[in-house]
Design an enzyme around this catalytic site. Structure first.
Site, short mmCIF file in Angstrom:
data_model
loop_
_atom_site.label_atom_id
_atom_site.label_comp_id
_atom_site.label_asym_id
_atom_site.label_seq_id
_atom_site.Cartn_x
_atom_site.Cartn_y
_atom_site.Cartn_z
N GLU A 176 0.83 -1.21 0.00
CA GLU A 176 0.00 0.00 0.00
C GLU A 176 0.86 1.26 0.00
O GLU A 176 0.55 2.25 0.67
CB GLU A 176 -0.95 0.00 1.21
CG GLU A 176 -1.95 -1.14 1.18
CD GLU A 176 -2.96 -1.10 2.33
OE1 GLU A 176 -2.63 -0.51 3.38
OE2 GLU A 176 -4.05 -1.64 2.15
N GLU A 253 -6.64 -7.73 -1.16
CA GLU A 253 -7.07 -7.78 0.25
C GLU A 253 -8.54 -7.42 0.26
O GLU A 253 -8.90 -6.25 0.33
CB GLU A 253 -6.33 -6.74 1.12
CG GLU A 253 -4.93 -7.11 1.49
CD GLU A 253 -4.31 -6.12 2.50
OE1 GLU A 253 -5.06 -5.30 3.09
OE2 GLU A 253 -3.09 -6.17 2.66
#
Ligand SMILES: *[C@@H]1O[C@H](CO)[C@@H](O)[C@H](O)[C@H]1NC(C)=O
Ligand SMILES: *[C@@H]1O[C@H](CO)[C@@H](O)[C@H](O)[C@H]1NC(C)=O
Length: 611
Positions: A176, A253
């Protein structure tokens, strides 16, 4: 580049081509040329008892998963610089071998930074002491430390890569990263390190839908994460225009619920994730990984905290409201997800699991005052931070022998890192707790010859962000505005419980409130998961529990966590429980095992009206 291609072609033509391969087009992944729709879920091996790895993987298969995504925690593999530990839960090669034995595929997410609600996002605390080092950036010291770590992981996993017929299909670059930066040179540098450590393995980036442009790297597959795959997939197509990063639509995710933090008003997130997003993804033949499929436990001091102040430390349980609960049993949301998957593919039977056991009350006897046996002190004029003492986790006891009178409010340095218990001449005066915006004020009145103790606990470094994450006391301590100089530091990392408590006889607990070790034993006749139990410590306020030498992690009466998961695999016929209670009362105590768990809160005995 051209030369390498030629060499590759020659090798292929003489039969030395890769043993296996993983490829993709715009829609589908392929393992050795066979379509492989990724129906995945996340399990991090370091949060799961090794004895139970195979069972967790069978439960993944039973839900219809075919691919396991795993973060690796650098901080556990290299807790101290240069000392690599690949034993026990850190035996990552054994983990990916277990995945292979279960007939599953794997996606590797090795860090250096993983977030994952870990202390400092998985980065070892000692990294903060390297001169000139800046984490998560194109910084030579950071890349050098990262290179050494990844090289060692690469050695462990070499035979487990798809290119060597292993289960590992691809490896993630950073994590991320697009949320915090857009430096493609940094991503490229990491990509080169991964290519050295995991030769021939395909790479990908994983970012939130608003951060895809900043987080992707040309040449690596761009993957989106988060709830709401419809929006995420649309953003993948609109924001990633570089052909070399476009491929199948995958949610790396797929968040189903959320983690818990400690606090008298914080609740457990529960198992309410819905399976609708899985329906949406599978209907179009796309790809996902459930986050978390199985969360497990942040053993010992592995749990981190949310970025920002006040500090919001994550609970020991990383149950996460995940489909497979902390103990490895199907939670209420397991069946809905399985049904959604079963609409598309045939799913094997769900393995059944034994219920947990209960263990009746057993006495906890006080056997030692923690501060009676302190390690050798490190002395300096002004206080040192925890990391400067060579310590990553646990507690530091700061001691000041007063040479002059001082009275008023205790200010333990610049910011509270993170929870400070104040004692004068061994008697507890109060707690300054960084989980509150307005912590309790602790006033003391010390005169020459008095001994001031500040027991400072690291509640967990932030799992996200760049802010300074040193623990202990940073800056100076003042009392009533007066700076106190000359400090003794006792480093109390609690890497293991003291070894001499088994033979110590009972002591009487004085009503002074300094930490006490309690000892208890209990019998057990079951084995494996049938011996699993939830340990309860009624009357305990805050501390840490070791069972047969395993650090089960922190307990804290404020909740929402009220039990510690005790894996049956760690039990014998007789079992030793050692409890460090930071704030002991004088009454006798018991512990017990419960077959079920409840979540809930109690008022904070150290600050009933703090907020
Ligand atoms: C991948 O493996 C398959 C099966 O062995 C083979 O047919 C194919 O040529 C390989 N692809 C690449 C790109 O090496
Ligand atoms: C108790 O169990 C542990 C595993 O947690 C094992 O290592 C140890 O040898 C056992 N001790 C005895 C006395 O059986």
């Amino acid at each position: 580049m051209r030369l390498l291609l030629v060499v590759g072609a020659v090798l292929a033509s003489i039969g030395l081509a890769e043993a296996g391969n993983f490829t993709w087009d715009m829609k589908m992944f392929y393992v050795n040329g066979q379509a492989h729709q990724i129906i995945g879920g996340q399990i991090d091996p370091q949060r799961v008892p090794r004895e139970y790895w195979a069972q967790r993987l069978q439960m993944a298969k039973g839900m219809g998963l075919n691919t396991i995504f795993s973060y690796l925690y650098w901080q556990d593999i290299e807790e101290h610089e240069g000392q690599f530990d690949f034993t026990g839960r850190n035996d990552v090669a054994a983990w990916f071998k277990a995945i292979q034995d279960a007939g599953l595929k794997a996606v590797l997410r090795p860090g250096p930074y993983v977030c994952a609600e870990r202390d400092w996002g998985g980065i070892p605390g000692w990294v903060s002491q390297v001169p000139g080092l800046k984490i998560r950036s194109n910084n030579q010291p950071f890349l050098e430390k990262t290179a050494k770590y990844l090289a060692r992981v690469g050695e462990q996993l070499r035979t487990l890569l798809i290119t060597n017929d292993g289960p590992i299909l691809m490896v993630q670059i950073e994590n991320e990263y697009g949320y915090v930066g857009n430096d493609k040179n940094y991503l490229k540098a990491l990509s080169n390190l991964l290519a050295t450590s995991f030769p021939g393995l395909k790479q990908y980036t994983n970012d939130g839908s608003t951060a895809l442009k900043s987080g992707f790297l040309s040449g690596a597959l761009a993957v989106v994460d988060g709830g709401g795959s419809q929006n995420g997939f649309a953003k993948l197509r609109s924001d990633i225009t570089d052909q070399s990063s476009r491929g199948p639509l995958m949610n790396g995710e797929l968040w189903i619920t959320w983690f818990d933090v400690w606090g008298p008003k914080k609740s457990h997130s529960g198992n309410n994730g819905n399976a609708g997003d899985v329906d949406f993804i599978l209907a179009d033949g796309n790809h996902f990984s459930l986050f978390m499929f199985h969360g497990g436990t942040s053993w010992a001091f592995g749990a981190g905290a949310q970025d920002g102040l006040p500090v919001q430390p994550f609970t020991t349980s990383y149950d996460y409201g995940a489909v497979l609960d902390e103990t490895g049993r199907a939670a209420s949301n397991y069946a809905p997800f399985r049904n959604a998957i079963a609409k598309k593919i045939s799913v094997p039977a769900i393995p059944s699991n034994p219920p947990l056991q209960s263990i009746s009350d057993f006495a906890l006897t006080p056997v030692a005052n923690w501060f009676d046996k302190l390690p050798t002190a490190v002395t300096s004029s002004s206080p040192k931070v925890m990391e400067a003492l060579g310590q990553v986790w646990g507690y530091v006891l700061y001691e000041h022998m007063a040479t002059q009178q001082a009275s008023g409010k205790v200010v333990p340095g610049n910011g509270i890192r993170d929870r400070v218990i104040v004692y004068v001449n061994g008697v507890k005066q109060g707690v300054i707790d960084g989980i509150y915006k307005n912590p309790a004020t602790v006033n003391v009145n010390i005169k020459s010859g008095d001994k001031l103790w500040l027991l400072v606990e690291n509640l967990g470094r932030a799992d996200n962000g760049f802010s300074d994450q040193t623990k202990g006391i940073l800056g100076s301590v003042t009392v009533g505005g007066k700076t106190l100089n000359q400090w003794n530091h006792y480093s109390l990392p609690l890497d293991s419980a003291p070894s001499d408590l088994s033979t110590t006889s009972a002591i009487s607990v004085k009503a002074i409130g300094a930490p006490v070790w309690y000892r208890g034993t209990f019998a057990n006749t079951k084995s494996g998961m049938a011996a699993d139990t939830f340990l309860a410590l009624p009357g305990g306020i805050k501390g840490v529990v070791f069972v047969n030498g395993h650090n089960l992690g922190r307990y804290w009466a404020i909740g929402p966590q009220q039990h510690l998961f005790l894996p049956g695999a760690w039990l014998n016929a007789t079992n030793e429980v050692l409890v460090l209670e930071l704030e002991p009362g004088t009454s006798s105590r018991v512990a017990r095992g419960s077959a079920t768990r409840t979540w809930g809160n109690n008022p904070d005995p150290d600050c009933d009206n703090c907020s």
